[in-house]
Scaffold this motif. Sequence first.
Motif, PDB file in Angstrom:
ATOM      1  N   LEU A 140       0.830  -1.201   0.000  1.00 40.77           N
ATOM      2  CA  LEU A 140       0.000   0.000   0.000  1.00 40.77           C
ATOM      3  C   LEU A 140       0.867   1.254   0.000  1.00 40.77           C
ATOM      4  O   LEU A 140       0.584   2.220  -0.735  1.00 40.77           O
ATOM      5  N   ASP A 141       1.926   1.231   0.805  1.00 38.88           N
ATOM      6  CA  ASP A 141       2.827   2.399   0.819  1.00 38.88           C
ATOM      7  C   ASP A 141       3.457   2.624  -0.557  1.00 38.88           C
ATOM      8  O   ASP A 141       3.546   3.770  -1.045  1.00 38.88           O
ATOM      9  N   GLN A 147       0.841   4.095  -2.936  1.00 39.10           N
ATOM     10  CA  GLN A 147       0.581   5.497  -2.667  1.00 39.10           C
ATOM     11  C   GLN A 147       1.726   6.378  -3.193  1.00 39.10           C
ATOM     12  O   GLN A 147       1.493   7.476  -3.723  1.00 39.10           O
ATOM     13  N   LYS A 148       2.959   5.912  -3.078  1.00 38.62           N
ATOM     14  CA  LYS A 148       4.090   6.670  -3.623  1.00 38.62           C
ATOM     15  C   LYS A 148       3.989   6.769  -5.141  1.00 38.62           C
ATOM     16  O   LYS A 148       4.246   7.831  -5.744  1.00 38.62           O
ATOM     17  N   LYS A 182       1.243   6.677  -6.846  1.00 43.77           N
ATOM     18  CA  LYS A 182       0.134   7.586  -7.125  1.00 43.77           C
ATOM     19  C   LYS A 182       0.596   9.034  -7.059  1.00 43.77           C
ATOM     20  O   LYS A 182       0.266   9.871  -7.920  1.00 43.77           O
ATOM     21  N   ASN A 221      -5.829   3.223  -7.540  1.00 45.18           N
ATOM     22  CA  ASN A 221      -6.874   3.523  -6.563  1.00 45.18           C
ATOM     23  C   ASN A 221      -7.722   2.290  -6.259  1.00 45.18           C
ATOM     24  O   ASN A 221      -8.091   2.029  -5.111  1.00 45.18           O
ATOM     25  N   ILE A 242      -5.636   0.038  -4.166  1.00 45.36           N
ATOM     26  CA  ILE A 242      -5.549   0.540  -2.798  1.00 45.36           C
ATOM     27  C   ILE A 242      -6.831   0.244  -2.037  1.00 45.36           C
ATOM     28  O   ILE A 242      -6.820  -0.162  -0.861  1.00 45.36           O
TER      29      ILE A 242
END
Length: 342
Positions: free
Chosen positions: A90-91, A94-95, A97, A143, A146
Amino acid sequence: MPLGRTRRAARTVDYWPGFVDALSTMLLVIIFLLSVFMLAQFFLSRQVTGKDTALTKLNRQVDELTSLLALERAGKQTAQTSLASLTATLDAAQKDKVRLQGLIDSTNAQASGAGGAAAAASAALDQEKQVSARAASQIDILNQQIAALRRQLGAIEDALAASETKDKDSQARIADLGSRLNVALAQKVQELARYRSDFFGRLRQILGDRPGIRVVGDRFVFQSEVLFDSGQAAVNPAGHAELDQLASAVITLEREIPPEIGWVLRVDGHTDQKPIKSAQFPSNWELSSARAIAVVEYLAGKGVDPHRLVAAGFGEFQPLDGTTGDEAMRRNRRIELKLTER
């Protein structure tokens, strides 16, 4: 003269019927006492058997709960590992994204500032828009990933919470069963202590206050010279008489203690601190062990169940008296008998 004899015969009283009545009454009393004793033994045996069955059931439940607790802990460890892996993923998502969003913003800014450029700039702008569109598509995919990861994280957290709750319940049940098991074991120990007290009381009556024989704590102690000649491990003739009475008491005890109570008569050999070194006994270890074994073998030969006998040799390393005088050495040379759990 005949008249005098007749009067003496008339004064003679026949006591025999009275003796018969007294003996009959005594016999009835003895029969009644024996009946009460046998009934008490019967009910005591049933109670001990019920306690042993409950103890076995508690042991089985403890084993099952321990296995379940191990499985729950293994599942919890796996879930925590999966949670850590999903968190790292997930981390990273997000990076990516953030990076792609920055690329889109940069492309849009370049597109806004290039409104009056030539055809080459327009082509470059179209290419940047295609890159931006692909980036936006990848952002949508990220997304969705995630969101899926968050759902998985929620499910894992719920599963961990349920596992922890179940783990606490299992530990509480194990603690309760352990408490009940300790109570049952304490009852067994108390029963064995009662039989031990009766056994030592019977030995005191049989052996009396003879020199060289005494009680020390929960042990019955024979001085070595009562049973063995100096430096020897063969029971001497005088010791045979003492051990014969001991064997008789142990055999009686075997009949009285219920078979489900695990007990043994431990025979411990001890020497004084004076070293011995011979071809037969290189050290006090060998001498003390050989004497304990000799007592055990003698008792077994007199009919005591060998499964109820244990022999141990301590050499000079467990003295009753730490001084070096002759009296201290005499007290330390001994054979100890202890009725204990198996």
